[in-house]
Design a protein around this motif. Structure first.
Motif, PDB file in Angstrom:
ATOM      1  N   GLY A 157       0.812  -1.221   0.000  1.00  0.00           N
ATOM      2  CA  GLY A 157       0.000   0.000   0.000  1.00  0.00           C
ATOM      3  C   GLY A 157       0.837   1.258   0.000  1.00  0.00           C
ATOM      4  O   GLY A 157       0.350   2.336  -0.363  1.00  0.00           O
ATOM      5  N   LEU A 158       2.098   1.161   0.401  1.00  0.00           N
ATOM      6  CA  LEU A 158       3.005   2.303   0.352  1.00  0.00           C
ATOM      7  C   LEU A 158       3.773   2.353  -0.965  1.00  0.00           C
ATOM      8  O   LEU A 158       3.879   3.405  -1.615  1.00  0.00           O
ATOM      9  CB  LEU A 158       3.989   2.240   1.523  1.00  0.00           C
ATOM     10  N   VAL A 159       4.308   1.192  -1.358  1.00  0.00           N
ATOM     11  CA  VAL A 159       5.194   1.164  -2.522  1.00  0.00           C
ATOM     12  C   VAL A 159       4.429   1.376  -3.829  1.00  0.00           C
ATOM     13  O   VAL A 159       4.840   2.187  -4.686  1.00  0.00           O
ATOM     14  CB  VAL A 159       5.972  -0.164  -2.559  1.00  0.00           C
ATOM     15  N   VAL A 160       3.319   0.649  -3.981  1.00  0.00           N
ATOM     16  CA  VAL A 160       2.600   0.715  -5.263  1.00  0.00           C
ATOM     17  C   VAL A 160       2.095   2.120  -5.565  1.00  0.00           C
ATOM     18  O   VAL A 160       2.302   2.636  -6.685  1.00  0.00           O
ATOM     19  CB  VAL A 160       1.454  -0.317  -5.285  1.00  0.00           C
ATOM     20  N   PRO A 161       1.412   2.807  -4.633  1.00  0.00           N
ATOM     21  CA  PRO A 161       0.985   4.175  -4.949  1.00  0.00           C
ATOM     22  C   PRO A 161       2.155   5.105  -5.275  1.00  0.00           C
ATOM     23  O   PRO A 161       2.039   5.964  -6.170  1.00  0.00           O
ATOM     24  CB  PRO A 161       0.269   4.627  -3.671  1.00  0.00           C
TER      25      PRO A 161
END
Length: 595
Positions: A157-161
């Protein structure tokens, strides 16, 4: 006896990571499915605001492109549907391996506990061990579901966005990357504070469970001694200690700084994006997509506090489980050793033994011929029961050796040895099963009902069993609390007869039986003991006189051995104990003869 936080020096320091990976290796397929489903879900989740931003641009441009807008709406619906399926697959796979891990760890720990020696159980409380096999194993499940799952969601949820933000416009990465660095630093500090707090919480729960188990097991003694109030107070102290530990853990979880770092990042990102839009270098749709992607960072940031807390609780539980598994000093399982029929002498050769360094037996040496009956007598605390506990390797000598049929007990296969030795103690342990299941406990294979009845009759147990409503199907309360002491002992004797042992050990096994019933039981035992080596502890002179060998113990040393008649003449202690009984018996017989 140790507390829940004590670790025996012999415990090897196995690291939690490799131990968990070894157990998780059995669930590689489920883990792969979980990871794939989670990654797909987050990629699609991040794609949603991107598609929404593109749809905004399609409508807000000078000449709205309705066809493109409709296509993007269709794509959005497909993304949501596929994302839902990916989420279902990820969740199902997660539960499959998390519950499987809990099951396997419980099975492993229970198997290990069954192999532990009496020394191990002398150092650990039953309630604390129960909490490890139940609560700590469950903490491992929660560690992965939802702990690791939420942590994975957090990472994705942190890396992908942030990746999508970089694709959208690399200039917009300034705020999210600064947040990512702050997030990592604050998370490391958060874990450092949470680790000891989680360990203290699991240890306090173990202490609480141990106290509950001990008090309930001894509730009759508590009531009889008027200790209800004291036990209630002690329990409340432990309950408060557990509450305080849980509150300390919650306090550490509350001191969670990444949320504050995100608030600064959102403010900075908003100002930066607005600046770019105002100067015409960023479209409104791209700005909307950027704000949506930055907003997507809020959920994983907030869930980190909860998920990391579950992980550290799971790690604390794993450490407590590993403490038991790695306690090699407590193992007494000897597989692959000597297997055979016990047909020889039992020899104690210079045996010394003690509990926790305090000697109880000193230089014990004697030979019990095969098939002989050996009586062990002596004052209270002289080491009689301890000596018998060495026969089946309940304990092992500190020095010297015990041999059975010419083979050192240390070389015997434990299962082979113990299957040929039946022990009937004063405190008979029965299980929450039917009478017949308790009778056949320890017998090899299925036992015909007729054999069960014959053994019960021989032990004078058949009549009281049949007097119950369900006969041999009557359920026995935990530890046999629904039966009298004499009934429990008679069932234990019948159980020993069904096991058909080569060595029979009787530790004052008829202490709770009336004299008439005892005579009948002794006749059954004499019949069953024919051809078997029998050891017995008893104060009853009639039984001692019939023994082939009498051992007299005093303060852990053999001060006399021989037959009853020889010891009366040669052993001062033996004469002092039993001469008054002989005189009383002679006086009674003289009085009866004069009538």
């Amino acid at each position: 006896m140790t507390t829940a936080t004590d670790v025996h020096p012999a415990v090897r320091r196995t690291r939690v990571g490799p131990w968990l990976l070894a157990h998780l290796a059995h669930f590689r397929g489920w883990i792969a499915a979980h990871l794939l489903g989670s990654v797909l879900w987050h990629v699609l989740a991040a794609a949603v605001p991107t598609v929404i931003g593109a749809a905004f641009d399609a409508l807000l441009q000078k000449h709205p492109d309705h066809q493109r807008f409709s296509t993007l709406v269709g794509v959005l619906l497909v993304l949501v549907l596929v994302r839902g399926l990916a989420g279902f697959g990820a969740t199902y796979s997660l539960e499959a391996y998390a519950c499987g891990l809990e099951r396997d760890v419980r099975g492993t720990l229970f198997s290990v506990l069954l192999r532990k020696s009496q020394r191990f159980f002398d150092r650990h409380r039953v309630g604390d061990l129960s909490s490890r096999i139940t609560g700590d194993a469950q903490a491992l499940n929660l560690m992965f579901s939802p702990g690791v799952d939420l942590t994975l969601d957090m990472a994705l949820g942190l890396v992908v966005p942030i990746v999508f933000i970089g694709v959208l416009d690399p200039r917009l990465l300034l705020a999210p990357l600064a947040f990512l660095v702050l997030f990592a630093l604050t998370l490391v500090e958060y874990g450092r504070r949470l680790d000891p707090a989680s360990g203290a919480t699991r240890a306090a729960f173990g202490e609480l469970s141990a106290r509950v188990s001990e008090t309930i097991s001894g509730v009759e003694t508590v009531d009889a001694t008027g200790r209800r109030g004291a036990e209630q107070s002690r329990f409340m102290e432990l309950a408060r200690a557990y509450r305080d530990a849980a509150v300390r853990q919650a306090r550490e979880q509350a001191l969670y700084l990444p949320s504050l770092a995100l608030a600064f990042a959102l403010a900075g990102g908003l100002l930066h994006g607005a600046y770019l839009v105002a100067h015409g270098s960023l479209s409104t749709g791209a700005f909307v997509a950027f704000l949506g992607l930055m907003g997507a960072l809020r959920a994983p940031t907030q869930m980190a506090s909860f998920s990391i807390g579950l992980i550290y609780l799971g790690i604390a539980g794993a450490r407590r489980i590993i403490e038991v598994i790695d306690d090699g000093a407590g193992d007494d399982e000897q597989s692959g050793g000597h297997v055979g029929r016990i047909d020889g002498d039992v020899v104690f050769d210079g045996v010394t033994f003690g509990y926790d360094g305090e000697p109880v037996l000193h230089d014990i040496s004697f030979t019990a011929p095969a098939g002989a009956t050996v009586a062990v007598v002596g004052p209270t605390g002289s080491g009689k029961s301890t000596l018998l506990h060495l026969l089946n390797r309940t304990y092992e000598p500190d020095s010297g050796r015990v041999t059975v049929a010419g083979v050192d007990l240390a070389r015997w296969d434990t299962q082979s040895l113990r299957s040929q030795i039946s022990v009937i103690e004063q405190d008979v342990v029965l299980f929450s099963k039917s009478v017949e299941e308790n009778l056949t406990f320890g017998a090899d294979g299925d036992v015909e009902h007729d054999r069960v009845v014959a053994a019960a009759k021989a032990a004078q147990a058949h009549d009281f069993i049949m007097a119950t409503d369900d006969g041999y199907r009557t359920m026995v309360g935990e530890r046999g609390t629904t039966l009298s002491g004499g009934q429990r002992q008679r069932i234990a004797i019948a159980r020993a007869l069904l096991a058909d042992p080569r060595i029979l050990v009787l530790d004052d096994s008829t202490s709770a039986v009336d004299s008439a019933t005892e005579q009948q039981i002794q006749q059954a035992i004499r019949t069953a003991a024919a051809g078997r080596t029998t050891f017995m502890i008893t104060p009853r002179l009639s039984r001692i006189r019939s023994a082939d060998l009498v051992l007299v113990l005093d303060r852990g040393r053999i001060v006399g051995q021989g037959t009853h008649e020889n010891l009366l003449a040669t052993c001062e202690l033996y004469h002092r104990i039993f001469a008054p009984h002989l005189e009383d018996g002679a006086a009674v017989r003289s009085a009866e003869g004069g009538r």
